[in-house]
Design a protein around this motif. Sequence first.
Motif, PDB file in Angstrom:
ATOM      1  N   ARG A  51     -22.947 -32.101  -3.763  1.00  0.00           N
ATOM      2  CA  ARG A  51     -24.268 -32.660  -4.050  1.00  0.00           C
ATOM      3  C   ARG A  51     -24.385 -33.018  -5.532  1.00  0.00           C
ATOM      4  NH1 ARG A  51     -29.416 -29.049  -3.935  1.00  0.00           N
ATOM      5  NH2 ARG A  51     -28.826 -28.949  -6.096  1.00  0.00           N
ATOM      6  N   GLN A  52     -23.899 -32.162  -6.419  1.00  0.00           N
ATOM      7  CA  GLN A  52     -23.939 -32.464  -7.850  1.00  0.00           C
ATOM      8  C   GLN A  52     -23.103 -33.694  -8.171  1.00  0.00           C
ATOM      9  OE1 GLN A  52     -22.691 -28.850  -9.705  1.00  0.00           O
ATOM     10  NE2 GLN A  52     -24.770 -28.074  -9.890  1.00  0.00           N
ATOM     11  N   PHE A  53     -21.961 -33.837  -7.533  1.00  0.00           N
ATOM     12  CA  PHE A  53     -21.134 -35.013  -7.761  1.00  0.00           C
ATOM     13  C   PHE A  53     -21.876 -36.277  -7.357  1.00  0.00           C
ATOM     14  CE2 PHE A  53     -18.291 -38.239  -6.020  1.00  0.00           C
ATOM     15  CZ  PHE A  53     -17.566 -38.530  -7.156  1.00  0.00           C
ATOM     16  N   ILE A  54     -22.491 -36.257  -6.194  1.00  0.00           N
ATOM     17  CA  ILE A  54     -23.225 -37.429  -5.713  1.00  0.00           C
ATOM     18  C   ILE A  54     -24.391 -37.746  -6.636  1.00  0.00           C
ATOM     19  CG2 ILE A  54     -24.659 -38.320  -3.827  1.00  0.00           C
ATOM     20  CD1 ILE A  54     -21.647 -38.323  -3.264  1.00  0.00           C
ATOM     21  N   GLU A  55     -25.114 -36.719  -7.076  1.00  0.00           N
ATOM     22  CA  GLU A  55     -26.287 -36.948  -7.914  1.00  0.00           C
ATOM     23  C   GLU A  55     -25.923 -37.466  -9.297  1.00  0.00           C
ATOM     24  OE1 GLU A  55     -28.516 -33.368  -7.999  1.00  0.00           O
ATOM     25  OE2 GLU A  55     -29.200 -33.576  -5.947  1.00  0.00           O
ATOM     26  N   TRP A  56     -24.909 -36.911  -9.916  1.00  0.00           N
ATOM     27  CA  TRP A  56     -24.614 -37.265 -11.307  1.00  0.00           C
ATOM     28  C   TRP A  56     -23.505 -38.286 -11.458  1.00  0.00           C
ATOM     29  CZ3 TRP A  56     -27.763 -36.742 -15.089  1.00  0.00           C
ATOM     30  CH2 TRP A  56     -28.734 -35.753 -15.022  1.00  0.00           C
ATOM     31  N   GLN A  57     -22.441 -38.145 -10.706  1.00  0.00           N
ATOM     32  CA  GLN A  57     -21.306 -39.030 -10.888  1.00  0.00           C
ATOM     33  C   GLN A  57     -21.472 -40.350 -10.149  1.00  0.00           C
ATOM     34  OE1 GLN A  57     -18.900 -38.439 -13.047  1.00  0.00           O
ATOM     35  NE2 GLN A  57     -19.870 -36.508 -13.553  1.00  0.00           N
ATOM     36  N   TRP A  67     -26.657 -50.296 -14.647  1.00  0.00           N
ATOM     37  CA  TRP A  67     -27.060 -50.238 -16.056  1.00  0.00           C
ATOM     38  C   TRP A  67     -26.762 -48.863 -16.661  1.00  0.00           C
ATOM     39  CZ3 TRP A  67     -27.868 -53.420 -19.769  1.00  0.00           C
ATOM     40  CH2 TRP A  67     -28.469 -52.979 -20.925  1.00  0.00           C
ATOM     41  N   MET A  68     -27.012 -47.794 -15.907  1.00  0.00           N
ATOM     42  CA  MET A  68     -26.735 -46.444 -16.416  1.00  0.00           C
ATOM     43  C   MET A  68     -25.248 -46.249 -16.655  1.00  0.00           C
ATOM     44  SD  MET A  68     -29.389 -44.170 -14.174  1.00  0.00           S
ATOM     45  CE  MET A  68     -28.465 -42.680 -14.492  1.00  0.00           C
ATOM     46  N   ASN A  69     -24.392 -46.763 -15.774  1.00  0.00           N
ATOM     47  CA  ASN A  69     -22.949 -46.624 -15.958  1.00  0.00           C
ATOM     48  C   ASN A  69     -22.463 -47.431 -17.155  1.00  0.00           C
ATOM     49  OD1 ASN A  69     -22.412 -44.812 -13.924  1.00  0.00           O
ATOM     50  ND2 ASN A  69     -22.215 -46.414 -12.387  1.00  0.00           N
ATOM     51  N   ILE A  70     -22.997 -48.632 -17.352  1.00  0.00           N
ATOM     52  CA  ILE A  70     -22.628 -49.429 -18.529  1.00  0.00           C
ATOM     53  C   ILE A  70     -23.074 -48.720 -19.805  1.00  0.00           C
ATOM     54  CG2 ILE A  70     -23.142 -51.593 -19.752  1.00  0.00           C
ATOM     55  CD1 ILE A  70     -21.145 -51.920 -17.479  1.00  0.00           C
ATOM     56  N   LYS A  71     -24.271 -48.182 -19.791  1.00  0.00           N
ATOM     57  CA  LYS A  71     -24.794 -47.462 -20.956  1.00  0.00           C
ATOM     58  C   LYS A  71     -23.936 -46.236 -21.271  1.00  0.00           C
ATOM     59  CE  LYS A  71     -29.023 -45.096 -22.168  1.00  0.00           C
ATOM     60  NZ  LYS A  71     -30.383 -44.802 -21.717  1.00  0.00           N
ATOM     61  N   ARG A  72     -23.528 -45.492 -20.239  1.00  0.00           N
ATOM     62  CA  ARG A  72     -22.665 -44.324 -20.430  1.00  0.00           C
ATOM     63  C   ARG A  72     -21.315 -44.745 -21.009  1.00  0.00           C
ATOM     64  NH1 ARG A  72     -22.244 -41.968 -15.141  1.00  0.00           N
ATOM     65  NH2 ARG A  72     -24.433 -41.512 -15.451  1.00  0.00           N
ATOM     66  N   PHE A 116     -24.432 -41.977  -8.900  1.00  0.00           N
ATOM     67  CA  PHE A 116     -25.454 -42.812  -9.519  1.00  0.00           C
ATOM     68  C   PHE A 116     -26.393 -41.972 -10.388  1.00  0.00           C
ATOM     69  CE2 PHE A 116     -24.491 -45.162  -5.551  1.00  0.00           C
ATOM     70  CZ  PHE A 116     -23.804 -46.186  -6.153  1.00  0.00           C
ATOM     71  N   GLY A 117     -27.149 -41.061  -9.806  1.00  0.00           N
ATOM     72  CA  GLY A 117     -28.055 -40.225 -10.579  1.00  0.00           C
ATOM     73  C   GLY A 117     -29.315 -40.932 -11.038  1.00  0.00           C
ATOM     74  N   VAL A 118     -29.696 -42.001 -10.384  1.00  0.00           N
ATOM     75  CA  VAL A 118     -30.856 -42.783 -10.810  1.00  0.00           C
ATOM     76  C   VAL A 118     -32.135 -41.971 -10.653  1.00  0.00           C
ATOM     77  CG1 VAL A 118     -32.222 -44.847 -10.330  1.00  0.00           C
ATOM     78  CG2 VAL A 118     -29.744 -44.960 -10.313  1.00  0.00           C
TER      79      VAL A 118
END
Length: 73
Positions: A5-11, A55-60, A13-15
């Motif tokens: 669940r943590q992987f799905i939430e953070w890795q 956008w979050m992945n590009i920003k990261r 997308f995590g929007v």
Amino acid sequence: MNRFRQFIEWQAFGVCTAIGERLGIATSRIRTWFIYVSFLTMGSPLIIYFIVAFWMNIKRYIWSLRRNPLKYQ
């Protein structure tokens, strides 16, 4: 199961988590309302969700370049 669940939430997308942390709202409440709105509008919020995730992945990625620019040369 918790690790998955943590992987799905953070890795993945995590929007919803990022929006919840920024606005100070429980993540579960944001996810619930997102599901309701998606059903009512026949899935059109998914487009916005994927744009924000991109956008979050590009920003990261940009922030990782700023921290260690020699790593990617």
